[in-house]
Design an enzyme around this catalytic site. Structure first.
Site, PDB file in Angstrom:
ATOM      1  N   ARG A 156       0.851  -1.183   0.000  1.00  0.00           N
ATOM      2  CA  ARG A 156       0.000   0.000   0.000  1.00  0.00           C
ATOM      3  C   ARG A 156       0.890   1.237   0.000  1.00  0.00           C
ATOM      4  O   ARG A 156       1.956   1.249   0.602  1.00  0.00           O
ATOM      5  CB  ARG A 156      -0.880   0.023   1.253  1.00  0.00           C
TER       6      ARG A 156
ATOM      7  N   TYR B  96      -1.191  -3.701  -7.009  1.00  0.00           N
ATOM      8  CA  TYR B  96      -1.005  -4.400  -5.734  1.00  0.00           C
ATOM      9  C   TYR B  96      -2.303  -4.398  -4.909  1.00  0.00           C
ATOM     10  O   TYR B  96      -2.977  -3.370  -4.787  1.00  0.00           O
ATOM     11  CB  TYR B  96       0.128  -3.754  -4.909  1.00  0.00           C
TER      12      TYR B  96
ATOM     13  N   ASN C 170       6.196  -8.615   2.060  1.00  0.00           N
ATOM     14  CA  ASN C 170       4.750  -8.339   2.030  1.00  0.00           C
ATOM     15  C   ASN C 170       4.048  -9.228   0.996  1.00  0.00           C
ATOM     16  O   ASN C 170       3.008  -8.873   0.458  1.00  0.00           O
ATOM     17  CB  ASN C 170       4.519  -6.853   1.707  1.00  0.00           C
TER      18      ASN C 170
ATOM     19  N   ARG D  59       1.675 -12.229  -0.315  1.00  0.00           N
ATOM     20  CA  ARG D  59       0.335 -12.460   0.225  1.00  0.00           C
ATOM     21  C   ARG D  59      -0.307 -13.726  -0.288  1.00  0.00           C
ATOM     22  O   ARG D  59       0.033 -14.229  -1.359  1.00  0.00           O
ATOM     23  CB  ARG D  59      -0.573 -11.284  -0.201  1.00  0.00           C
TER      24      ARG D  59
ATOM     25  N   SER E 101      -1.125  -2.882  11.709  1.00  0.00           N
ATOM     26  CA  SER E 101      -0.650  -3.885  10.760  1.00  0.00           C
ATOM     27  C   SER E 101       0.603  -4.559  11.337  1.00  0.00           C
ATOM     28  O   SER E 101       1.411  -3.908  11.989  1.00  0.00           O
ATOM     29  CB  SER E 101      -0.301  -3.222   9.436  1.00  0.00           C
TER      30      SER E 101
HETATM   31  C1  OXD Z   1      -2.891  -4.036   6.611  1.00  0.00           C
HETATM   32  C2  OXD Z   1      -3.457  -5.176   5.864  1.00  0.00           C
HETATM   33  O1  OXD Z   1      -1.867  -3.472   6.198  1.00  0.00           O
HETATM   34  O2  OXD Z   1      -4.436  -5.749   6.357  1.00  0.00           O
HETATM   35  O3  OXD Z   1      -3.444  -3.671   7.646  1.00  0.00           O
HETATM   36  O4  OXD Z   1      -2.943  -5.516   4.792  1.00  0.00           O
HETATM   37 MN    MN Z   2      -5.302  -4.708   7.976  1.00  0.00          MN
END
Ligand code: OXD
Ligand code: MN
Length: 586
Positions: free
Chosen positions: A69, A197, A368, A370, A248
């Protein structure tokens, strides 16, 4: 498909802007999805994994510049800057539409625009909200199909209503310099461009279910929170529910999928997962607060997930899952990541698609990386997961990673004090192992990057909910699994053992145990935390439950700075709580 004029004219307008060659409506039909998967496989957007070992699972790699993010590129575009508040980036709506409009202009030429009708929450539930995401990415379509409820029944539920969130996503050139994630809360609109992303482009998740929904909740008297939801089932079959917010990377998914220690499992305790990231909460007919998980899947961090740390999450990824930026194990066409096991593949590609071995000393999976896994795959999924009424909350829990300051657990004095506890939430950023006290980042209610409006107004909304619900509000607690001793070792074993703390919390909700009143709130009497079968001495527990007044006094200075940064929207009641805390500490 639909006769909804508002919807059709908006799509027409967006298509005129982005000029796709074709528009395809996602119906939810499995044949259509199969076709799209085949198309994505043909272009290399998805890679089909070993059907025997990982049925219906796929690998995807994002661009190297597009792996997380982007908070500095995320904007709240309210008409007035004050309504976004000083903790958000703000852009005037006119400027944002113009700027992004130029980037979107003809950006889908030669591509297909997919129309994804999706419901956050069970279709038709009074909790639920509808969104339409327009995207030029099949990867987004496939992820949305896992993470939300997608298809024609959503259009039926929408009917001719104008109450839907308008999401436009375009990959454009995946150009970092022109990447923008813009939210227009007053228009129910999200525009996201130049990213592929997850958190930036699965618009149902952070963008809608937190940023837009928090704003909707303020206006409609409900709450959208960055919270997991779990149920603790007692040996007598009764289940009590807890919602918990952590910043997070503090283990929300692990807590949501907790496995009771054997000694509790044998007695008949079970833990059920309702959600691992987001809770939508509103007053139910009985006057209590009820919660749903608006999502339909888990978008979890892969590294560190293993059969010990989180078997339920790992099992959830065994079928129907999309893996992003993990290691591709070429020995058997499966996946791997750091912390999965001690046997990294010898023939493999790293997250960038380059030949890789563990001996290189470089990480194979992106930190990161996923998995996108269907919620129903999870062995601990609650039978209430799909309930249109949600689950009643007994307790709300805040937490962070604090080496020294916060005790293992404490209870706030009342709702207003509990909101104060949430508003001063913080987490330390540096590695715990060194024993150093890290950099403290304040993250109220774990919502700092996700609140779609002014943080002070958000605190006020919490206070208003408390006034509305009255004495049926859940009790509010704070936990810290990360307390360190002077040598830098964790004092608390964490993981499944956290159930012992949850049981104290629930006992407090039922007035079954007493507590010790301290300046910060109610702490457990050491004998009320069950230490049966673990290697935690009473002395360690005392340390875990100690409150260092000096450290807290220091912290109050930083809290005041933080409140001052938010400014005069911070409710008077919370400033009063801070004054009272200071007085009690000195
Ligand atoms: C966060 C997620 O960054 O849930 O909180 O990916
Ligand atoms: Mn989250």
């Amino acid at each position: 498909m639909t006769k909804n004029k508002m919807l059709l004219s908006w799509i027409e307008e967006m298509a005129a802007l982005t000029t796709p060659d074709e528009i395809v409506w996602i119906t939810g039909d499995s044949e259509q999805l199969d076709q799209l998967r085949q198309q994505a496989i043909a272009t290399g957007e998805l890679y089909k994994l070993n059907e025997e070992k990982l049925p219906d699972c796929y690998l995807h790699r994002t661009a190297v510049n597009d792996v997380a993010r982007v908070e500095h590129r995320t904007f709240i575009c309210s008409r007035r800057e004050i309504d976004a508040g000083p903790t958000n980036n703000w852009m005037a709506p006119k400027e944002a539409y113009e700027k992004l409009g130029k980037i979107f202009n003809k950006s889908m030429k030669g591509r297909t625009m997919y129309v994804i009708p999706y419901s956050m929450g069970p279709v038709g539930s009074k909790f639920s909200k509808i969104g339409i995401e327009l995207t030029d990415s099949i990867y987004v379509v496939m992820n949305m199909v896992i993470m939300t409820r997608v298809g024609n029944d959503v259009l039926d539920a929408l009917g001719n209503s104008n109450d839907f969130v308008r999401g436009l996503h375009g990959k454009a050139d995946i150009d970092e310099e022109n990447r923008y994630i813009c939210h227009f809360p007053e228009d129910n609109t999200i525009w996201s461009v130049n990213s592929g992303y997850g958190g930036n482009v699965l618009l149902g998740k952070k963008c809608f279910a937190l940023r837009i929904a928090s704003y909707q909740g303020k206006n409609e008297n409900w709450m959208a929170e960055h919270m997991l939801i779990l149920g603790v089932e007692y040996p007598n079959g009764e289940t009590k529910y807890i919602a918990a917010a952590f910043p997070s990377a503090c283990g929300k998914t692990n807590l949501a999928m907790l496995i009771p220690p054997e000694i509790f499992a044998k007695k008949g305790y079970k833990v059920w997962t309702v959600g691992d990231d987001i809770a939508w909460i509103r007053k139910g007919p009985d006057g209590r607060l009820w919660a749903i998980n608006p999502e339909n899947g888990f978008f979890g961090v892969a590294p560190g997930t293993n059969i010990k740390s989180n078997p339920n999450a790992l099992h959830a990824t065994e079928k129907g899952t999309i893996f992003t930026n993990v290691v591709h194990n070429l020995e058997n066409n499966t996946v791997w990541w750091e912390g999965l096991d001690k046997n990294p593949p010898t023939k493999a590609l790293n997250w960038k698609g380059e030949p890789w071995t563990a001996e290189s000393g470089e990480k194979g999976a992106h930190p990161n990386s996923r998995f996108t896994a269907p919620a129903t795959n999870c062995p601990s999924i609650s039978k209430e997961f799909d309930s249109p009424n949600g689950v009643p909350l007994s307790a709300m829990v805040f937490g962070g990673r604090r080496a020294k300051t916060a005790p293992l657990v404490y209870q706030s004095l009342d709702w207003v004090n509990g909101v104060f506890v949430g508003s001063i939430m913080a987490s330390e950023t540096t590695a715990a192992a060194s024993g150093a006290v890290g950099v403290v980042r304040r993250d109220p209610m774990a919502m700092l990057p996700f609140c779609g409006y002014n943080m002070g107004d958000y605190f006020q909304h919490w206070l208003n909910i408390g006034k509305d619900v009255g004495d049926k509000v859940p009790k509010i607690f704070h936990v810290n699994w990360f307390r360190l001793d002077d040598e830098g070792h964790f004092l608390w074993p964490g993981f499944g053992e956290n159930l012992r703390v949850l049981l104290w919390i629930l006992d407090r909700c039922e007035d079954k145990v007493g507590a010790v009143e301290t300046p910060i709130g109610y702490l457990p009497k050491p004998e009320d935390i069950n230490l049966e079968g673990i290697d935690v001495t009473e002395e360690t527990l005392k340390e875990l439950l100690s409150v260092d007044k000096e450290l807290w006094l220091e912290d109050t200075v930083r809290i005041e700075d933080f409140y001052n940064k938010i400014g005069n929207t911070v409710p008077k009641e919370l400033r009063n709580e801070l004054t009272k805390l200071k007085k009690k500490l000195s």
